[in-house]
Structure formats: structure tokens, C-alpha cells
Design an enzyme around this catalytic site. Sequence first.
Site, PDB file in Angstrom:
ATOM      1  N   PHE A  11       0.808  -1.229   0.000  1.00 50.53           N
ATOM      2  CA  PHE A  11       0.000   0.000   0.000  1.00 50.53           C
ATOM      3  C   PHE A  11       0.838   1.274   0.000  1.00 50.53           C
ATOM      4  O   PHE A  11       0.334   2.345  -0.317  1.00 50.53           O
ATOM      5  CB  PHE A  11      -0.987  -0.015   1.175  1.00 50.53           C
ATOM      6  N   LYS A  12       2.116   1.181   0.318  1.00 47.44           N
ATOM      7  CA  LYS A  12       2.957   2.380   0.329  1.00 47.44           C
ATOM      8  C   LYS A  12       2.980   3.067  -1.043  1.00 47.44           C
ATOM      9  O   LYS A  12       3.217   4.264  -1.144  1.00 47.44           O
ATOM     10  CB  LYS A  12       4.392   2.041   0.750  1.00 47.44           C
ATOM     11  N   ASP A  13       2.723   2.283  -2.099  1.00 48.61           N
ATOM     12  CA  ASP A  13       2.688   2.862  -3.444  1.00 48.61           C
ATOM     13  C   ASP A  13       1.588   3.912  -3.602  1.00 48.61           C
ATOM     14  O   ASP A  13       1.691   4.800  -4.444  1.00 48.61           O
ATOM     15  CB  ASP A  13       2.452   1.777  -4.497  1.00 48.61           C
ATOM     16  N   LEU A  63       3.397   6.916  -2.265  1.00 46.75           N
ATOM     17  CA  LEU A  63       4.745   7.163  -2.771  1.00 46.75           C
ATOM     18  C   LEU A  63       4.811   7.253  -4.289  1.00 46.75           C
ATOM     19  O   LEU A  63       5.835   7.637  -4.841  1.00 46.75           O
ATOM     20  CB  LEU A  63       5.715   6.123  -2.228  1.00 46.75           C
ATOM     21  N   THR A  78       7.942   0.576   2.750  1.00 48.12           N
ATOM     22  CA  THR A  78       8.175   1.984   2.416  1.00 48.12           C
ATOM     23  C   THR A  78       9.433   2.131   1.578  1.00 48.12           C
ATOM     24  O   THR A  78       9.472   2.870   0.600  1.00 48.12           O
ATOM     25  CB  THR A  78       8.331   2.838   3.699  1.00 48.12           C
TER      26      THR A  78
END
Length: 538
Positions: free
Chosen positions: A157-159, A162, A192
Amino acid sequence: MFLPGYSTIDRRSRVAVKYDINGLNWLVRVDLCTIFMQILIKKGKIMNVTYQSTRSNGKKLTASQAILQGIALDGGLFVPDHIPLFLRSFSDLKAMSYQQVAFEVMKLYLSDFSEAELKGCIEKAYDGKFSDPAIAPLKEAGGVYYLELFHGKTIAFKDMALSILPHLMSVSAKKNDLQEEIVILTATSGDTGKAALAGFASVPGIKIIVFYPKDGVSLIQERQMVTQTGDNTHVVAIKGNFDDAQTAVKHIFGNEGMRKRLRERGYIFSSANSINIGRLIPQITYYFYAYCELLRRGKISAGEKINFAVPTGNFGNILAAYYAKEMGLPIEKLVCASNENKVLYDFFQSGIYDKNRDFVLTSSPSMDILVSSNLERLIYHIADNDPEKCKDLMQNLTKEGQYAITSLMKEKLKDFAGGFASEADTVNAIKRVYEKSGYVIDPHTAVADFVYQKHFALDNTKTVIVSTASPYKFLKSVVTALEKESAELDEFALIDRLNHLSKIKIPAAIEELKTAAIRHKTVCEIEDMPRVVEDFLG
Ligand SMILES: *Cc1c(COP(=O)(O)O)cnc(C)c1O
């Protein structure tokens, strides 16, 4: 034209909301707030959101300045001076794409971005990089909804944030006439790091250095990071855990001597961790989007409250859900799910945050965290936006490893519910969901699934489980949860096995690892991190 006296809203009373406008107090019935706000906006009387530290009442920053700086100089995190209300109607929301929702949400926070700048960032971020055109598809399995946030480049989910942060940062640099090169320092519990590397690789004017705990990430996570290409990327394994890495990075940010030295050489530091407000703001989008999808499918009526269950580590993802709720999204409960590092669960139970305990390595490594940075922002808000109170508590955390909130503050946490899953619970959840519906979830999502099943399955409120990683990212844990006998398989055989069991196409992020060369080999002690940074920068 703007009204500096506009203050935070006490929406907790539920009956009326108090607005302090130019020193005049207005008590507005809750159901009339939207109209009231619309009139203020029309008259140009609503103040832009600005940002300040959770630990002092210093100078207010614009959104772009806060994004560039990453963390406040006093060690606090930047917070919006008020949480704006989302004023579009449910029927408007129902017709929006992910990108449109992103625009409507983010423009409220990024008040010094022009419409064209923000739209440009959104277009570049949420495009064909995502393997699903919905960007964040909502899947139904076994009577629950899973919001899949793992269709970006690095399959976690960091995408979601980011992929847009580098663009927000570039625009911010231009806006503020920045001459220096930006150096992104990032501590990662696994996801991350890769998402930031992928987002910032080869972005002109930016260098990125990522620190990850040598023995604290999954094999796939490590492989993803050490194979990162791009001349501006550096990846370092540290001998310590995520909290050590995060604390050391915060110290580097706070090290004035080092900051000065590097500034003279033309560098400034910023952060891609969720301490950067530019991470948090894009994450609010998908809570609105999930709601919009449920409306579109006729699963809920306009205004119906839903729950979100969020697998939580650094408290960034669930904090975005809290902001969504404060903006007016109808949310019943924010279910904060922890793994065996259940410091947040204990906090919601007792009002005491206590990191003095053993750090456990689990099958959900991205949640192996004892100092949940973003909780500081929630603490600030429940302390009535009082930076002095917040600072005292955070100093206690640094000195004693713990703090206790007042009962008045604890009362304001009633929208949250905490729960945790043991390692066995996590394995069982992966198995149960698969056996019931053929759907395969990763261990982080399984933690949230377990907590939901244990505490909320009997309640009628529709629930969205936030699904934070592709099962391919945590192959070994997932495949062995489904069939013990596969424990012996090597990583690449596991890929095929998971493909067979799940019928989910092998993501490109995994395919490319089979042949990618290892480019990063630095390993260092925690205390050497500042030196490693200076070395990289020449
Ligand atoms: C980072 C991460 C989490 C935890 O999110 P926070 O914002 O740190 O609470 C959960 N699951 C996965 C897969 C992650 O990468």
C-alpha cells in the site's frame, strides 16, 4: 480576505459545532454545517489550511513547505491547523474516478498548489503503473470487503502515496525556488523503502537513502530493495530493528551541525516516511473512494456508516482514515489491528502508551513497530491541538519510553477500536479466508481480518478491511499457512505454488526479481548511520 481566527471544530458534541470566526463564536447545528461552510467559502472567508508542528506554535508553513521539510525542526510532525470538511455530495462522489476523488480530497489540504499543478501530479502518479485501472479495487469475499491497495509498482500500500510524493515534492521545490538538492532519508520496515526507491529513482534534483533492518524484512522485500536501479538511490542494511532505524533517522534530521554542513554542500534533507504530511494526505483518498464504490454498487445508502479495519504499524494508514472521518466521511469505527507488537492495542485499552517491551519479529514485518510515529498527530488533535501538551507526552516517551493520556483525551478516542492477532491467529485467518472463498490474503491483511472477525463480525455495519500487500510479497508465510508441506520450497518455487493456489497472476514486481542484479550491499551499525549518509553525499 482569509479569517485567521477560524479554529478547529469541536465536532465531537454531535449536536452543534463551534466555529470561532474573527473572535466571534458561532454555534452551528451539525446538519447545517455544510451549508454554513459553503456560504463561508463563497464569501471567500475560509482560511487556507496551513501546517504547524505538533510540538510548538512556531511559524505556520504552507503545504509545499511542510512537504519539503518533512519533519519540524523541533522534532514534531507537521499537522494541518484545521481539518477541512469534504463538501461534495454523495451523488457527486458516486460518479468519481479514483483520480477525481484524489483531486477533491487533496486540494483541500494542498492549498498552495494550483489546480493544474495538483491535477498534473495526480495524472502522473495514478496511471498505467497500477495493474488495475480502478487503482484501489474493492473486492468482496466471504461477506466482507477488501480494499486492495497493492496494485502499484511494489505491490504494497505504500505505493498509494509514494507514487505521488515525488511529484508533489518536485512541484514544491519549484514553488519555493529551492536551490539545494533534496536528500530523502527513509527508515523502512520493508515496504516503504522499496516504494520510495521506485518513486524517487532517477527523479532529477533528488537523492534517496533507505535504511532497513537486516533481519527484519521478508526475503522478497529485501531482494526488491537491493536490486533497485537509479544513480540517485542508496540502500543500507542496518544491524538493528525498525524502531532503531526510525529513531536514528529522526536524530539525523534533528542534528543541526550535520544539517548545516550538508546545506553548505548544497543538500537539504526531507523524508518519505509517513512522518511527511505529503504521505498522509494522498492516503485519505482511498477511504473516500471505497465509500464511493460501495455507493456505486448499491451496497450502502448515502450517509450510511461503515467500519474500516486497518492493519497498523506506524499509524499512518489509520490516521488517514481518521482524517477522512473528521472531514465528514460516514465512518462508524476505525478498527486498529496490531500483530504481536500490540503496543497500540494496549494504548487504546488503557490510555497508556508503553514501548518498554520486547520487540517481536512476526510474519507481518511491516507492522513490527513499537514507536508508532503518527500517533503523535492523533495525540495532538485529542489534546485540543495543544502543542505544549503533545510535546510533554512525547518527551516522556523519549525519556521513560511511555506516557499516559488524560481521561478527557481518552474519551476522544471512542471512534477507535483496537485488537491484535497472534502469529497463530494470522495463519488461521489466511487459511479460513481461503477455505471459505478461495481468496488469498497476505499476513498484514490477515491481522486485520482476524481482529474484525473476532470483534465485529456480529455487528451489522458494513466493513472494509484494508488490504495492504499482495500475498506474493510474503510468499513463504502465505503458502505455508495454506499448506504446511510447502515449507521446504525455495522462494521461486513458492511463487509458482502461490500462483497455482490463488490463481492470481504473478505480479511484474515479482517476475523482475528473478533476473535482477543485486546492486546494494552496504551493511552498517546504527551509530554509523550519520557517517554513511555523509559518505554517500561525498
Ligand atoms: C506499512 C505497512 C503497514 C502499516 O501501515 P502504517 O501506516 O505504518 O500503520 C501495514 N501493512 C503493510 C503491508 C505495510 O507495508
